[in-house]
Design a protein around this motif. Structure first.
Motif, short mmCIF file in Angstrom:
data_model
loop_
_atom_site.label_atom_id
_atom_site.label_comp_id
_atom_site.label_asym_id
_atom_site.label_seq_id
_atom_site.Cartn_x
_atom_site.Cartn_y
_atom_site.Cartn_z
N GLU A 10 -79.65 -49.69 -88.75
CA GLU A 10 -80.87 -49.37 -87.53
C GLU A 10 -81.98 -49.26 -87.86
OE1 GLU A 10 -82.50 -45.90 -84.80
OE2 GLU A 10 -80.58 -46.14 -84.26
N PHE A 11 -82.29 -49.43 -89.16
CA PHE A 11 -83.66 -49.94 -89.88
C PHE A 11 -83.73 -51.02 -90.11
CE2 PHE A 11 -86.71 -50.04 -93.07
CZ PHE A 11 -87.65 -50.52 -92.69
N ALA A 12 -82.44 -51.74 -90.44
CA ALA A 12 -82.57 -52.91 -90.43
C ALA A 12 -82.77 -54.09 -89.90
CB ALA A 12 -81.48 -53.78 -91.29
N THR A 13 -82.35 -53.10 -88.14
CA THR A 13 -82.93 -54.15 -87.53
C THR A 13 -83.67 -54.11 -86.45
OG1 THR A 13 -80.01 -54.11 -87.04
CG2 THR A 13 -81.45 -54.68 -84.76
N ILE A 14 -84.32 -52.61 -86.02
CA ILE A 14 -85.36 -52.33 -85.24
C ILE A 14 -86.96 -52.57 -86.27
CG2 ILE A 14 -86.44 -50.48 -83.70
CD1 ILE A 14 -83.72 -51.91 -82.58
N GLY A 15 -86.87 -51.71 -87.37
CA GLY A 15 -87.98 -51.99 -88.39
C GLY A 15 -87.76 -53.34 -88.73
N VAL A 16 -86.74 -53.78 -89.50
CA VAL A 16 -87.33 -55.65 -90.25
C VAL A 16 -87.27 -56.31 -89.45
CG1 VAL A 16 -86.77 -56.66 -92.42
CG2 VAL A 16 -86.23 -54.54 -92.53
N LEU A 17 -86.27 -56.81 -88.72
CA LEU A 17 -85.89 -58.02 -88.20
C LEU A 17 -86.84 -57.52 -86.70
CD1 LEU A 17 -81.54 -58.66 -88.35
CD2 LEU A 17 -83.32 -59.40 -88.98
N GLU A 18 -87.20 -56.80 -86.12
CA GLU A 18 -87.61 -56.80 -84.85
C GLU A 18 -88.59 -57.05 -85.34
OE1 GLU A 18 -88.13 -54.71 -80.45
OE2 GLU A 18 -87.38 -52.92 -82.58
N GLY A 19 -89.45 -56.67 -86.64
CA GLY A 19 -90.95 -56.40 -86.71
C GLY A 19 -91.45 -57.79 -87.18
N VAL A 20 -90.48 -58.93 -88.13
CA VAL A 20 -90.56 -60.06 -88.18
C VAL A 20 -90.50 -60.81 -86.68
CG1 VAL A 20 -89.53 -62.15 -88.64
CG2 VAL A 20 -89.31 -60.04 -90.20
N GLN A 21 -89.56 -60.68 -85.22
CA GLN A 21 -89.99 -61.25 -84.08
C GLN A 21 -91.16 -60.69 -83.88
OE1 GLN A 21 -86.53 -60.14 -82.03
NE2 GLN A 21 -85.04 -61.80 -82.94
N ASN A 22 -91.49 -59.83 -82.96
CA ASN A 22 -92.93 -59.36 -83.29
C ASN A 22 -94.38 -59.97 -83.86
OD1 ASN A 22 -91.37 -57.98 -80.91
ND2 ASN A 22 -91.27 -55.75 -82.12
N VAL A 23 -93.69 -59.34 -85.39
CA VAL A 23 -95.43 -59.88 -85.54
C VAL A 23 -95.36 -61.48 -85.71
CG1 VAL A 23 -95.82 -60.16 -88.45
CG2 VAL A 23 -95.63 -57.83 -87.45
N TRP A 24 -94.39 -62.23 -85.71
CA TRP A 24 -94.44 -63.55 -86.15
C TRP A 24 -94.58 -64.33 -84.26
CZ3 TRP A 24 -91.71 -66.91 -89.93
CH2 TRP A 24 -91.96 -66.41 -90.58
N SER A 25 -94.30 -63.72 -83.28
CA SER A 25 -94.06 -64.01 -82.34
C SER A 25 -95.74 -63.88 -81.56
CB SER A 25 -93.02 -63.46 -81.13
OG SER A 25 -93.25 -62.11 -81.35
N SER A 26 -96.18 -62.20 -81.92
CA SER A 26 -97.31 -62.27 -81.63
C SER A 26 -98.54 -63.10 -82.43
CB SER A 26 -97.98 -61.04 -82.02
OG SER A 26 -97.32 -59.86 -81.96
N ASP A 27 -97.99 -64.28 -83.35
CA ASP A 27 -98.92 -64.25 -84.12
C ASP A 27 -98.69 -66.14 -84.01
OD1 ASP A 27 -99.76 -66.55 -86.87
OD2 ASP A 27 -100.72 -65.23 -86.77
N GLY A 28 -98.12 -66.04 -82.82
CA GLY A 28 -97.29 -68.06 -82.01
C GLY A 28 -96.55 -68.75 -83.67
N ALA A 29 -96.17 -67.99 -84.06
CA ALA A 29 -95.24 -68.64 -84.79
C ALA A 29 -94.09 -68.64 -84.87
CB ALA A 29 -95.47 -68.21 -87.01
#
Length: 172
Positions: A118-137
């Protein structure tokens, strides 16, 4: 101090490794991330963060500082910081640790407890998706390094947020 710790500090010092508050950081070769021996089951999410810091040594000082300040709590904050760190590496044209990071995540999905997965999915993968998309990356710069389980969970997150499935991990 044990002989193993002295050996790690010696190798880190000899190799000119970075240090945090005077303590030499271990070298990635000191951790046997990809050893031939069967990997033990990962029981706690903090084990994932420790593996990620080993796979991405430039993040290790930030992880050590997080541990000093918060112990093994607020791990989703650490995962967000890790996502920001990966983004900064990508922007600098340095994806050198992405394969090792993806291998750690694959191990978490394969050998981890439910809390670890759960942490690998919601913490790490979703974190990458959110942080990167918020930056336009373009998060695909990271996604393409993921193994089969990482790809599956990445897609599950994407399907959830696009409204295609009712929850992450849903299998039709």
């Amino acid at each position: 101090m044990t002989q193993a710790v002295q050996d790690i500090q010696f190798r880190a010092t000899r190799a000119g490794a970075a240090s945090v508050r005077g303590a030499a950081l271990p070298l990635p070769s000191d951790f046997a991330l990809f050893s031939e021996a069967p990997a033990p089951v990962l029981h706690q999410p903090q084990e994932v963060m420790a593996l990620l810091a080993q796979a991405c040594p430039s993040f290790a000082p930030e992880w050590l500082e997080h541990q000093r300040a918060h112990g093994h709590t607020l791990l989703y904050i650490a995962a967000s910081a890790f996502a920001h760190h990966l983004l900064s590496l990508c922007k600098a044209g340095d994806a050198s640790c992405f394969e090792a990071v993806a291998a750690c995540l694959e191990r978490a999905f394969r050998d981890g407890s439910q809390a670890v997965r759960e942490f690998a999915t919601i913490g790490v993968l979703e974190g990458v998706q959110n942080v990167w998309s918020s930056d336009g990356a373009d998060a695909d710069h990271f996604r393409r390094h993921l193994g089969s389980e990482g790809q599956r969970w990445w897609q599950s997150l994407t399907d959830f947020w696009s409204g295609k499935v009712p929850y992450v991990g849903y299998a039709a």
